[in-house]
Design an enzyme around this catalytic site. Structure first.
Site, PDB file in Angstrom:
ATOM      1  N   CYS A 238       0.835  -1.209   0.000  1.00 41.20           N
ATOM      2  CA  CYS A 238       0.000   0.000   0.000  1.00 41.20           C
ATOM      3  C   CYS A 238       0.869   1.259   0.000  1.00 41.20           C
ATOM      4  O   CYS A 238       1.578   1.532   0.966  1.00 41.20           O
ATOM      5  CB  CYS A 238      -0.914  -0.056   1.219  1.00 41.20           C
TER       6      CYS A 238
ATOM      7  N   CYS B 288       0.171   3.702   2.801  1.00 38.04           N
ATOM      8  CA  CYS B 288       0.653   3.106   4.056  1.00 38.04           C
ATOM      9  C   CYS B 288       2.152   3.355   4.211  1.00 38.04           C
ATOM     10  O   CYS B 288       2.622   3.686   5.307  1.00 38.04           O
ATOM     11  CB  CYS B 288       0.391   1.603   4.081  1.00 38.04           C
TER      12      CYS B 288
END
Length: 136
Positions: A30, A33
């Site tokens: 991600c 992230c």
């Protein structure tokens, strides 16, 4: 204090403890992230009295499912075992700092009173629905 990796086994005892716990649900693949990770790590070093935990949603799929994580990163804040914030999306450092300060300033007696009132209202609604005659 560095961040702590949380698992299905360690999650309950970590978030149910007294004080503030921030939990970052994330995954290696991600992009947002990976951008938020260093911000979260720096905050953990600045606020040593707060527990900062990370849940790898790939490794802990059951935990992510339990909390109905559908978008990552998702940040949750627990205070004295009570979930007080849950929101998907990466935060910038000033936003995370504001969230930390807000968690510190919470009146937990008021939060518990609000939760008790919500629970009582829900129970009253459930009892009312159960007392209604069944329709065909």
């Amino acid at each position: 204090m560095a961040t702590t990796n949380l698992t299905l086994d360690t999650f309950p005892t970590t978030v149910d403890s007294d004080g503030i716990t921030l939990v970052d649900f994330w995954a290696e693949w991600c992009g947002p992230c990976r951008s938020f990770g260093p911000v979260f790590e720096r905050a953990s070093e600045e606020h040593t009295d707060i527990t900062f935990g990370k849940v790898d949603t790939e490794a802990e799929q059951q935990l992510a499912s339990l909390f109905q994580i559908t978008s990552i990163p998702t940040l949750m804040v627990f205070r004295d075992g009570v979930l007080v914030y849950s929101q998907p999306g990466a935060l910038a450092a000033p936003q995370l700092e504001q969230l930390v300060q807000g968690a510190r300033e919470l009146d937990m007696d008021d939060v518990r009173a609000q939760l008790a009132a919500q629970k009582a209202e829900q129970e009253a609604q459930n009892a009312e629905q159960e007392s209604l005659p069944a329709t065909k």
